[in-house]
Design an enzyme around this catalytic site. Structure first.
Site, PDB file in Angstrom:
ATOM      1  N   ASN A 118       0.800  -1.275   0.118  1.00  0.00           N
ATOM      2  CA  ASN A 118      -0.008   0.043  -0.021  1.00  0.00           C
ATOM      3  C   ASN A 118       0.964   1.352  -0.047  1.00  0.00           C
ATOM      4  OD1 ASN A 118       0.571   0.735   2.832  1.00  0.00           O
ATOM      5  ND2 ASN A 118      -0.423  -1.294   2.950  1.00  0.00           N
TER       6      ASN A 118
ATOM      7  N   PHE B 277      -4.725   3.500  14.576  1.00  0.00           N
ATOM      8  CA  PHE B 277      -4.973   4.868  13.397  1.00  0.00           C
ATOM      9  C   PHE B 277      -5.887   4.461  12.783  1.00  0.00           C
ATOM     10  CE2 PHE B 277      -1.672   7.934  13.178  1.00  0.00           C
ATOM     11  CZ  PHE B 277      -0.861   7.830  14.225  1.00  0.00           C
TER      12      PHE B 277
ATOM     13  N   LYS C 165       7.933 -17.489 -10.501  1.00  0.00           N
ATOM     14  CA  LYS C 165       7.274 -16.504 -11.128  1.00  0.00           C
ATOM     15  C   LYS C 165       6.180 -16.961 -11.928  1.00  0.00           C
ATOM     16  CE  LYS C 165       7.789 -12.508 -14.159  1.00  0.00           C
ATOM     17  NZ  LYS C 165       8.621 -11.858 -15.153  1.00  0.00           N
TER      18      LYS C 165
ATOM     19  N   LYS D 134     -14.203   1.718  15.160  1.00  0.00           N
ATOM     20  CA  LYS D 134     -13.081   1.113  15.356  1.00  0.00           C
ATOM     21  C   LYS D 134     -12.685   1.174  16.747  1.00  0.00           C
ATOM     22  CE  LYS D 134     -11.408   1.189  11.005  1.00  0.00           C
ATOM     23  NZ  LYS D 134     -10.743   1.700   9.872  1.00  0.00           N
TER      24      LYS D 134
ATOM     25  N   ASP E  18      -5.161  -9.125  12.819  1.00  0.00           N
ATOM     26  CA  ASP E  18      -5.101  -7.761  13.268  1.00  0.00           C
ATOM     27  C   ASP E  18      -4.251  -7.479  14.388  1.00  0.00           C
ATOM     28  OD1 ASP E  18      -5.829  -5.121  14.189  1.00  0.00           O
ATOM     29  OD2 ASP E  18      -7.647  -5.351  13.121  1.00  0.00           O
TER      30      ASP E  18
HETATM   31  O1  C5P Z   1      -9.207  -1.799  10.561  1.00  0.00           O
HETATM   32  P1  C5P Z   1      -8.458  -0.677  10.146  1.00  0.00           P
HETATM   33  O2  C5P Z   1      -7.134  -1.444   9.315  1.00  0.00           O
HETATM   34  O3  C5P Z   1      -8.708   0.296   9.506  1.00  0.00           O
HETATM   35  O4  C5P Z   1      -7.558  -0.235  11.344  1.00  0.00           O
HETATM   36  C1  C5P Z   1      -6.526   0.554  11.332  1.00  0.00           C
HETATM   37  C2  C5P Z   1      -5.638   0.234  12.480  1.00  0.00           C
HETATM   38  O5  C5P Z   1      -5.320  -1.258  12.735  1.00  0.00           O
HETATM   39  C3  C5P Z   1      -4.134   0.807  12.426  1.00  0.00           C
HETATM   40  O6  C5P Z   1      -3.728   1.433  13.751  1.00  0.00           O
HETATM   41  C4  C5P Z   1      -3.308  -0.405  11.953  1.00  0.00           C
HETATM   42  O7  C5P Z   1      -1.935  -0.341  12.331  1.00  0.00           O
HETATM   43  C5  C5P Z   1      -3.898  -1.370  12.742  1.00  0.00           C
HETATM   44  N1  C5P Z   1      -4.150  -2.900  11.949  1.00  0.00           N
HETATM   45  C6  C5P Z   1      -3.188  -3.837  12.467  1.00  0.00           C
HETATM   46  N2  C5P Z   1      -3.228  -4.926  11.795  1.00  0.00           N
HETATM   47  C7  C5P Z   1      -3.973  -5.141  10.799  1.00  0.00           C
HETATM   48  C8  C5P Z   1      -4.847  -4.271  10.286  1.00  0.00           C
HETATM   49  C9  C5P Z   1      -4.827  -2.892  11.044  1.00  0.00           C
HETATM   50  O8  C5P Z   1      -2.638  -3.500  13.566  1.00  0.00           O
HETATM   51  N3  C5P Z   1      -4.033  -6.434  10.270  1.00  0.00           N
END
Ligand code: C5P
Length: 402
Positions: A207, A320, A286, A334, A303
């Protein structure tokens, strides 16, 4: 600010030793006591008289100097130091320390001290890149020695690349913790940057995160007196001085690196843009373009933030939220769903938030807590955010914040 910190400054034989004089002055200006120890090689580059005049103490050079040892022996010197900083640290110095040699005053001190040891490497870029130096750095880092730099740029040998000693001011900022800072005595873990989820040996999903906000937060937390562990995905940013950096690539590696160390942390800030999904299968070879379309099956990644917030004994947990619309509603949702102590929301889209120099933030916490940070450079926002986190993470103080 820094109080009477006692810095034992080791100077070894590299051209960057001319900057050591400036370093002594900068440390003294911050109220430190400085004891210089030079190696034989350092004498070829800078005079002891200069360092003695600036530090206000006789420079120590010899393990076998009976007169000096009678006043303060090498073991007493090692005990005296609140920290040992070697700047410049040559390739030779790194090798000697990695092997635990004790055949001169500086190397003996380093074995005899339990104070934190910081090294500011300075050498030709190929010497820095040599596998022997790489291996020595790994050994030293694994033992808890902090490597500061080197910086990248023009070198005295006429080449350009990594190997320049960091500037004295950056070294001072790295070694002097602010005992009066709002995060003094606390450990902060910050995640930053994107993750990369491999598809095949040459392709990955990622990203637009640059890591700038997470790195700015790490620098600000460090300046506020914290010990800072920065777990980062692939970014093109220099490690802020004094920050411990752990490099990872995938969301799974990030998860693993965070949970390995989060038990020691008081505050966790998840600023990384972690990939939510990863390819189910990794193609060892590949992938060839054969068909008009190609379907990838993606699985959810762990997460990391929610898993930290769910720990029985958890740090103050800050997330964030990058949103493209209805920022406040999504961020509040969230905050509640992931059981966070605070969430920092921002609007993303073309020219906003990702890879930009400035940003605007909406900070929310439970029970309708809210603060808006108007558009400002990320560095300034980071300082303001760290100040707010420092206050809110102390329960006795949080009650008085509006
Ligand atoms: O749910 P979302 O991706 O929008 O949440 C964003 C927050 O969750 C950010 O603080 C990001 O660092 C954290 N995050 C994480 N692991 C993931 C997805 C998001 O720690 N797989």
């Amino acid at each position: 600010m820094a109080g009477q910190q006692r810095v034992l400054l080791g100077v070894t034989g590299g051209i960057a030793a001319y900057k050591s004089a400036e370093l002594v002055r900068a440390l003294r200006e911050r109220g430190c006591e400085v004891q210089v120890v030079m190696t034989r090689g350092a004498r070829e580059f800078i005079g002891a008289a200069t360092l003695q005049a600036l530090s206000g103490r006789p420079v120590r050079e010899d393990l076998w100097d009976a007169a000096a040892e009678a006043a303060m022996g090498h073991i007493e010197l090692a005990r005296w130091a609140d920290c040992v900083l070697i700047a410049p640290a040559t390739a030779q110095c790194l090798a000697r320390l990695a092997h635990g040699l004790a055949d001169d005053l500086l190397s003996t001190l380093c074995l005899a001290t339990d104070a934190p040891v910081y090294l500011a490497p300075a050498m030709n870029r190929l010497m820095w890149a040599h596998p022997a130096t790489r291996a020595n750095c790994e050994v030293l880092a694994a033992r808890g020695v902090t490597l500061l730099g080197p910086g990248i740029g023009d070198q005295a040998c006429g080449e350009t690349g990594p190997g320049r000693m960091l500037e004295p001011q950056a070294l001072v900022a790295a070694v002097l913790k602010d005992p009066a800072g709002p995060l003094a005595g606390r450990t902060v873990m910050i995640t930053a940057g994107p993750t990369r989820e491999p598809i095949d040996p040459v392709r990955y999903l990622t990203n637009r995160s640059s890591g700038k906000m997470g790195f700015a937060l790490a620098a600000a937390a460090r300046e506020a007196g914290a010990r800072v562990v920065l777990v980062t995905g692939p970014v093109a940013l220099a490690t802020p001085p004094g920050v411990e950096r752990v490099d990872v690539e995938t969301a799974a590696e990030l998860h693993e690196a965070v949970h390995r160390r989060v038990g020691d942390c008081d505050i966790f800030i998840g600023a990384a843009a972690v990939a939510d999904y990863r390819p189910r299968e990794y193609a060892g070879e590949k992938i060839k373009k054969r068909d008009a379309t190609l379907t990838l099956t993606l699985d959810r990644s762990p997460d990391v933030l929610a898993s930290v917030a769910a720990l029985a004994s958890r740090p103050f947990t800050v997330g964030f939220a990058a949103e493209t619309c209805e920022v406040e509603r999504h961020a509040r949702e969230k905050l509640a769903r992931k059981q966070l102590d605070m969430i920092v929301a921002n609007q993303v889209g073309p020219g906003r938030a990702f890879d930009t120099e400035d940003n605007e933030l909406l900070v929310l916490w439970p029970e309708e807590g809210c603060q808006v940070f108007a558009r400002a450079p990320k560095r300034e926002l980071a300082e303001a955010l760290i100040a707010l986190i420092a206050t809110r993470s102390r329960p006795e103080d949080a009650a008085v914040v509006p």
